[in-house]
Design an enzyme around this catalytic site. Structure first.
Site, short mmCIF file in Angstrom:
data_model
loop_
_atom_site.label_atom_id
_atom_site.label_comp_id
_atom_site.label_asym_id
_atom_site.label_seq_id
_atom_site.Cartn_x
_atom_site.Cartn_y
_atom_site.Cartn_z
N SER A 178 0.88 -1.19 0.00
CA SER A 178 0.00 0.00 0.00
C SER A 178 0.90 1.22 0.00
CB SER A 178 -0.85 0.00 1.27
OG SER A 178 -1.38 1.27 1.54
N TYR A 191 -1.99 -1.26 10.55
CA TYR A 191 -2.02 -1.48 9.09
C TYR A 191 -0.73 -0.96 8.45
CZ TYR A 191 -3.77 -1.25 4.26
OH TYR A 191 -3.94 -1.41 2.90
N LYS A 195 2.27 -3.03 6.52
CA LYS A 195 2.65 -2.78 5.12
C LYS A 195 4.11 -2.33 5.00
CE LYS A 195 -1.28 -3.88 3.20
NZ LYS A 195 -1.40 -5.07 2.33
N THR A 226 -13.05 -0.97 -2.70
CA THR A 226 -13.26 -2.38 -2.29
C THR A 226 -13.94 -2.39 -0.92
OG1 THR A 226 -11.20 -2.56 -1.07
CG2 THR A 226 -11.09 -3.05 -3.43
#
Ligand SMILES: NC(=O)C1=CN([C@@H]2O[C@H](COP(=O)(O)OP(=O)(O)OC[C@H]3O[C@@H](n4cnc5c(N)ncnc54)[C@H](OP(=O)(O)O)[C@@H]3O)[C@@H](O)[C@H]2O)C=CC1
Ligand SMILES: CCCCCCCCCCCCCCCC(=O)OCC(=O)COP(=O)(O)O
Length: 309
Positions: A178, A191, A195, A226
């Site tokens: 990401s 998160y 990543k 998404t």
């Protein structure tokens, strides 16, 4: 005869011809690379993974769809099998069910993949979850869950499939990271950490396996439309359940899947798939970190204020 018509114009057309020929040869090489290739895709049940499954299947690859929901995987197999492509030979997908946050299940999954298809040409580590919360309120179990799914799962799967790639001196490993693998923004600690770890691990891997002719591609997308924000976990481990505006306004998953396909086909080492602001933010983080940190601190204050009011 002047200089323009004798030199400039022929030179221009010649260059265009060479460029066209180069692009055509590149396209032919990519086609040959993807046709018949065994491509394993994790997180194939939704979003980017599902679109990658469609794109690689359409390119003639033998896709192995991985997920934790066997019903959703079966539905996708039916969907793909229903697509008629008269110009290209396509293959019925295989499915393998396992939860990436369970190391034992990942190892069994890898074994099943090799048993089913013999070898893996391209592994796309796509599955992942996001996170919303302040560091101070977040339980360590939540940090671990995100790391297990986004980092240890892909690492375990990669390690399980790597020896057979090394033996064949052939293979390609893709990590869907990401923009947040390159910059850290407030309220995304688990998160962004997962990543950043992903980026680091696969950069190390790239260097280590080049001698075996194995490629590594790290893809770093910006926002994509998404279910990622809907499925994100929060500080207490519950589901966030909100379709964020940033997610809803992102690129379509089909567009990003096409970028993944091209990046793999062209054996790119990394690709940032994002608009101008995230792109500049990555540069700002590296070139003027103090300015970037100040912007992030003010963003944190603003978001906190908006939440409290
Ligand atoms: N959407 C975005 O804005 C961006 C996404 N990305 C990355 O793209 C990748 C795909 O996410 P995206 O398609 O957006 O999100 P989705 O939520 O739509 O898809 C995530 C996929 O990962 C699977 N998954 C989640 N947890 C596990 C697990 N424990 N074991 C096995 N599979 C699991 C999901 O399975 P299930 O269907 O069972 O839930 C689903 O198939 C992620 O790595 C994400 O970080 C990167 C940048 C931006
Ligand atoms: C003159 C230079 C200006 C530079 C810009 C200033 C900095 C502005 C901050 C921009 C932040 C961009 C964040 C992008 C984040 C992103 O694209 O993340 C992708 C995801 O993985 C999304 O996951 P999430 O769960 O957060 O929805």
């Amino acid at each position: 005869m002047d200089f323009t018509s004798t030199v400039i114009i022929p030179l221009l057309f010649g260059s265009l011809g060479i460029f066209g020929l180069f692009r055509f040869l590149q396209w032919m090489r990519m086609r040959a690379y993807l046709q018949e290739a065994v491509v394993v895709i994790t997180g194939a049940t939704s979003g980017l993974g599902k679109e990658c499954a469609k794109a690689f299947h359409a390119a003639g690859s033998k896709v192995v769809l991985c997920g934790r929901d066997s019903e959703k995987l079966k539905e996708l197999v039916q969907q793909l099998s229903a697509v008629k492509n008269h110009r290209k030979k396509t293959h019925k997908p295989h499915t393998v069910v396992f939860d990436l946050s369970d190391t034992k299940a990942v190892l069994n999954g890898a074994e099943e993949i090799l048993k089913h298809v013999g070898h893996v040409d391209i592994l796309i580590n796509n599955a992942g979850i996001s996170f919303r919360g302040t560091i101070v309120d977040t339980g360590l179990d939540v940090d671990k869950k995100v790391m297990e799914t986004n980092y240890f799962g892909p690492v375990a799967l990669t390690k399980a499939l790597l020896p057979s790639m090394i033996k064949r001196r052939q293979g390609h490993i893709v990590a869907i990271s990401s923009v947040q693998g390159k910059i850290s923004i407030p309220f995304r600690s688990a998160y962004a950490a997962s990543k950043h770890a992903t980026q680091a691990f696969f950069d190390c891997l790239r260097a280590e396996v080049e001698q075996y002719d194995i490629d590594v591609t790290v893809v770093s997308p910006g926002y994509i439309q998404t279910n990622l924000s809907l499925n994100a976990i929060t500080a207490d481990g519950s589901r966030y359940g909100v379709m964020d505006k940033t997610t809803a306004q992102g690129q379509t998953a089909a567009e990003v899947a096409q970028v993944v396909l091209n990046a793999v086909g062209q054996r790119k080492k990394e690709v940032l798939v994002a608009g101008l602001t995230p792109f500049l933010a990555v540069y700002l983080r590296n070139l003027c970190p103090r300015v970037f940190f100040t912007l992030m601190a003010s963003r944190a204050k603003k978001e906190r204020k908006a939440k409290d009011s």
